[in-house]
Design a protein around this motif. Structure first.
Motif, PDB file in Angstrom:
ATOM      1  N   PRO A 136       0.802  -1.226   0.000  1.00  0.00           N
ATOM      2  CA  PRO A 136       0.000   0.000   0.000  1.00  0.00           C
ATOM      3  C   PRO A 136       0.832   1.272   0.000  1.00  0.00           C
ATOM      4  CG  PRO A 136      -0.021  -1.013   2.175  1.00  0.00           C
ATOM      5  CD  PRO A 136       0.633  -2.000   1.240  1.00  0.00           C
ATOM      6  N   VAL A 137       2.065   1.205   0.506  1.00  0.00           N
ATOM      7  CA  VAL A 137       2.913   2.396   0.538  1.00  0.00           C
ATOM      8  C   VAL A 137       3.185   2.866  -0.890  1.00  0.00           C
ATOM      9  CG1 VAL A 137       5.165   3.308   1.203  1.00  0.00           C
ATOM     10  CG2 VAL A 137       3.950   1.748   2.742  1.00  0.00           C
ATOM     11  N   LEU A 138       3.693   1.970  -1.711  1.00  0.00           N
ATOM     12  CA  LEU A 138       3.943   2.320  -3.110  1.00  0.00           C
ATOM     13  C   LEU A 138       2.629   2.474  -3.872  1.00  0.00           C
ATOM     14  CD1 LEU A 138       6.125   2.821  -5.198  1.00  0.00           C
ATOM     15  CD2 LEU A 138       6.155   0.359  -5.679  1.00  0.00           C
ATOM     16  N   ILE A 152      -7.010  -2.775  -7.575  1.00  0.00           N
ATOM     17  CA  ILE A 152      -7.432  -3.746  -6.563  1.00  0.00           C
ATOM     18  C   ILE A 152      -6.259  -4.003  -5.627  1.00  0.00           C
ATOM     19  CG2 ILE A 152      -8.118  -6.143  -6.142  1.00  0.00           C
ATOM     20  CD1 ILE A 152      -9.658  -6.090  -8.740  1.00  0.00           C
ATOM     21  N   TYR A 153      -6.517  -3.890  -4.346  1.00  0.00           N
ATOM     22  CA  TYR A 153      -5.506  -4.185  -3.325  1.00  0.00           C
ATOM     23  C   TYR A 153      -5.629  -5.661  -2.958  1.00  0.00           C
ATOM     24  CZ  TYR A 153      -3.111  -3.881   1.248  1.00  0.00           C
ATOM     25  OH  TYR A 153      -2.276  -4.063   2.319  1.00  0.00           O
ATOM     26  N   TYR A 154      -4.588  -6.433  -3.241  1.00  0.00           N
ATOM     27  CA  TYR A 154      -4.559  -7.866  -2.940  1.00  0.00           C
ATOM     28  C   TYR A 154      -3.833  -8.034  -1.613  1.00  0.00           C
ATOM     29  CZ  TYR A 154      -3.739 -12.887  -3.837  1.00  0.00           C
ATOM     30  OH  TYR A 154      -3.701 -14.266  -3.772  1.00  0.00           O
ATOM     31  N   CYS A 155      -4.590  -8.298  -0.558  1.00  0.00           N
ATOM     32  CA  CYS A 155      -4.078  -8.286   0.811  1.00  0.00           C
ATOM     33  C   CYS A 155      -4.028  -9.711   1.364  1.00  0.00           C
ATOM     34  CB  CYS A 155      -4.970  -7.398   1.673  1.00  0.00           C
ATOM     35  SG  CYS A 155      -4.482  -7.313   3.396  1.00  0.00           S
ATOM     36  N   TYR A 176      -5.141   4.059   1.630  1.00  0.00           N
ATOM     37  CA  TYR A 176      -5.125   3.292   0.391  1.00  0.00           C
ATOM     38  C   TYR A 176      -6.408   2.476   0.244  1.00  0.00           C
ATOM     39  CZ  TYR A 176      -3.171   0.441  -3.387  1.00  0.00           C
ATOM     40  OH  TYR A 176      -2.948  -0.182  -4.592  1.00  0.00           O
ATOM     41  N   LEU A 177      -6.830   1.839   1.313  1.00  0.00           N
ATOM     42  CA  LEU A 177      -8.063   1.045   1.278  1.00  0.00           C
ATOM     43  C   LEU A 177      -9.257   1.893   0.853  1.00  0.00           C
ATOM     44  CD1 LEU A 177      -7.746  -1.189   4.467  1.00  0.00           C
ATOM     45  CD2 LEU A 177      -8.180  -2.026   2.153  1.00  0.00           C
ATOM     46  N   ARG A 178      -9.333   3.099   1.362  1.00  0.00           N
ATOM     47  CA  ARG A 178     -10.477   3.967   1.042  1.00  0.00           C
ATOM     48  C   ARG A 178     -10.482   4.385  -0.425  1.00  0.00           C
ATOM     49  NH1 ARG A 178      -8.518   6.458   5.917  1.00  0.00           N
ATOM     50  NH2 ARG A 178      -9.811   5.894   7.732  1.00  0.00           N
ATOM     51  N   VAL A 180      -8.900   2.721  -3.233  1.00  0.00           N
ATOM     52  CA  VAL A 180      -8.891   1.714  -4.300  1.00  0.00           C
ATOM     53  C   VAL A 180     -10.322   1.324  -4.649  1.00  0.00           C
ATOM     54  CG1 VAL A 180      -6.618   0.817  -3.699  1.00  0.00           C
ATOM     55  CG2 VAL A 180      -8.648  -0.185  -2.631  1.00  0.00           C
ATOM     56  N   ASP A 181     -10.480   0.599  -5.748  1.00  0.00           N
ATOM     57  CA  ASP A 181     -11.812   0.162  -6.178  1.00  0.00           C
ATOM     58  C   ASP A 181     -12.304  -1.033  -5.378  1.00  0.00           C
ATOM     59  OD1 ASP A 181     -12.471   1.824  -8.733  1.00  0.00           O
ATOM     60  OD2 ASP A 181     -10.379   1.236  -8.946  1.00  0.00           O
ATOM     61  N   ALA A 182     -11.377  -1.846  -4.880  1.00  0.00           N
ATOM     62  CA  ALA A 182     -11.766  -3.025  -4.114  1.00  0.00           C
ATOM     63  C   ALA A 182     -10.541  -3.581  -3.401  1.00  0.00           C
ATOM     64  CB  ALA A 182     -12.368  -4.102  -5.023  1.00  0.00           C
ATOM     65  N   VAL A 183     -10.786  -4.400  -2.392  1.00  0.00           N
ATOM     66  CA  VAL A 183      -9.728  -5.159  -1.736  1.00  0.00           C
ATOM     67  C   VAL A 183     -10.105  -6.634  -1.819  1.00  0.00           C
ATOM     68  CG1 VAL A 183     -10.808  -4.852   0.556  1.00  0.00           C
ATOM     69  CG2 VAL A 183      -8.398  -5.523   0.383  1.00  0.00           C
ATOM     70  N   VAL A 184      -9.137  -7.454  -2.161  1.00  0.00           N
ATOM     71  CA  VAL A 184      -9.318  -8.907  -2.175  1.00  0.00           C
ATOM     72  C   VAL A 184      -8.364  -9.482  -1.137  1.00  0.00           C
ATOM     73  CG1 VAL A 184      -9.085 -11.036  -3.499  1.00  0.00           C
ATOM     74  CG2 VAL A 184      -9.992  -8.988  -4.597  1.00  0.00           C
TER      75      VAL A 184
END
Length: 401
Positions: A136-138, A152-155, A176-178, A180-184
C-alpha cells in the motif's frame, strides 16, 4: 470500474524463488485470458551493493542497472506468457522515519512510474487494471499515474503485524483502502477487517498448483516411504509453536520430523537441532518439491494461535492435500472447510496423538478425499474467483447497472 485491456501487478516479492508465491501463481493463471505485466521486487541501492559483494543472493544486478534487458517473459499456464519487468534501483527508505521516508517515496515512485509508462507503451497497455500485491505504501503513490481503469488491493497478511511492512504500511494502508476500487483478501478474517474501510471487500483464498503437488501422490504410490516422516513445508518463522514440535519429537523418537524450507526463527534450530529425529532440508525450487513430499508420511501446521495467525490461510495446507498427505494443524484460524479432512489439535499432547492417528491413516478413500479437496482449491479455480470480482466491479460501474 470501466473495462480494462491489461493487468499490471505490483508486488512485494520477486517472481523467481524457492517457494510457491500466491501472487505469482495467480498471475500465471490470469495470463491465460489477459495480458499481464508483473512489476518485480523493487531492489534498493543497498540490495545492489550486497548483491555485488556476494552477501545477498539472487539480486538481478545486471537487470537493475540496465546491463541486461529489464523486461523479460516468463511462462504462464497453458502456453501463456507473463511479462516481468525489473524496476530500476530504488533508494532504501523503509528504515527511515516518516519525515524522511515520505518525501523520498515520491522520488522512488517517480522513477517507477517513468519506467512503467515506457514499458506500457512498448507492450501496448493503455487502460490497465492495477493489482497491488501487499504494497500500500507504493500503491498510494501510484494511484492515478498509469491511466489505470481501476486498482485492486490484494491483501494476504495483516500489515500492522507483519514485521516487514508494519513500519510504514500501517500508516498508508487505511488511506489506500479507502481510495482503491476493491480489496481482495486471502482469508475471511482479513476480509471482515478490511471491509470496515473498503466496502468492496472480497475473499479469494490461497490456492495450490495442483498438477505440481499432485505428482507427490503418484511418486509415493510408486515408492512408498519406508519409515514414518512428518513434514513441514515452507518458511519456518515465529508462527511455529516450537513447544508443540519439541514435545512431539521427544515423545515420538521413532518418527522423523523434517523441516523443508528456510528457518527464520532461531529458537527452532536452537531447541530442535540437537534432537536426532529432527532434520532440516534447505529450500528447493517448486519443481523439485514433489519428490521431497513423496517421502513424507504425514504433515503438520503447528502454528501458534494469535491475532496474526488468525488472519492466515496457508498455502501449504492445499499443497499437502494435493499429495494425498494427512494434515495435523493447530486451530490457528478459521479452517471449517477442512472439517473431516484436516485434524486439529491445540496442545502438545493432543498434537502428538493426532500425528499418531495421521501416520496410520492411509485409507484409499481418505487419501482421495484429500486430493479432491485440493483439486477444488487449485489456482485455476482461484483465478476464476478473482475474475468474478473484476466482473462485479465493472457491472457496478456500468451506466445501465
Amino acid at each position: 470500474m470501466p473495462p480494462f485491456d491489461s493487468i499490471i501487478c505490483v508486488g512485494q516479492t520477486t517472481w523467481e524463488g524457492d517457494f510457491q508465491k500466491a501472487v505469482v501463481q495467480l498471475m500465471c493463471e490470469l495470463a491465460v485470458r489477459h495480458r499481464v505485466l508483473y512489476v518485480d521486487y523493487q531492489h534498493t541501492a543497498k540490495d545492489l551493493l550486497l548483491g555485488t559483494l556476494g552477501r545477498q543472493k539472487d539480486v538481478p544486478t545486471r537487470a537493475v542497472v540496465r546491463l541486461d534487458n529489464p523486461l523479460t517473459t516468463k511462462p504462464g499456464k497453458d502456453g501463456s506468457l507473463v511479462h516481468v519487468w525489473q524496476p530500476p534501483v530504488m533508494l532504501p527508505i523503509n528504515f527511515l522515519p516518516p519525515t524522511l521516508h515520505d518525501p523520498l517515496l515520491k522520488l522512488n515512485a517517480g522513477r517507477l512510474v517513468s519506467g512503467l509508462r515506457q514499458v506500457m507503451a512498448k507492450l501496448g497497455f493503455k487502460r490497465p487494471l492495477v493489482i497491488n500485491g501487499m504494497h500500500p505504501v507504493l500503491g498510494l503513490a501510484l494511484l492515478g499515474e498509469l491511466d489505470e481503469a481501476g486498482t485492486i488491493y490484494y491483501c494476504f497478511d495483516e500489515i500492522t503485524i507483519a514485521r516487514w511492512m508494519s513500519k510504514h504500511g500501517g500508516r498508508y494502508e487505511p488511506d489506500y483502502l479507502r481510495r482503491v476500487d476493491a480489496v481482495v483478501t486471502t482469508s475471511e478474517t482479513l476480509r471482515q477487517t478490511k471491509a470496515r474501510l473498503q466496502p468492496n471487500a472480497f475473499c479469494v483464498k490461497n490456492g495450490v498448483n495442483f498438477p505440481l503437488f499432485n505428482q507427490a501422490r503418484i511418486l509415493a504410490e510408486q515408492h512408498p516411504p519406508t519409515r514414518p516422516v512428518v513434514g513441514y513445508l515452507g518458511t519456518a518463522d515465529d508462527r511455529v509453536n516450537v513447544d508443540i514440535v519439541e514435545h512431539c519429537a521427544r515423545t515420538m523418537p521413532d518418527v522423523t520430523f523434517q523441516f523443508i524450507g528456510e528457518i527464520k526463527e532461531p529458537a527452532i534450530t536452537q531447541r530442535l537441532g540437537t534432537l536426532p529425529n529432527v532434520v532440516f532440508t534447505p529450500p528447493h525450487q517448486p519443481a523439485n518439491l514433489p519428490p521431497l513430499l513423496a517421502g513424507l508420511s504425514a504433515t503438520m501446521i503447528p502454528f501458534v494461535c494469535n491475532a496474526h495467525t488468525y488472519t492466515i490461510y496457508p498455502l501449504k495446507i492445499n499443497e499437502y492435500l494435493a499429495g494425498g498427505l494427512p494434515v495435523v494443524s493447530t486451530p490457528f484460524s478459521i479452517l471449517d472447510e477442512f472439517t473431516g479432512i484436516v485434524e486439529l489439535a491445540d496442545t502438545p499432547e493432543a498434537f502428538a496423538k493426532a500425528l499418531r492417528h495421521a501416520l496410520a491413516d492411509q485409507a484409499p478413500a481418505q487419501i482421495q478425499a484429500r486430493v479432491e479437496m485440493a483439486r477444488g482449491n487449485s489456482w485455476a479455480h482461484r483465478a476464476k474467483e478473482f475474475e468474478a470480482v473484476f466482473a462485479q466491479l465493472m457491472h457496478k460501474a456500468s451506466p445501465t447497472s
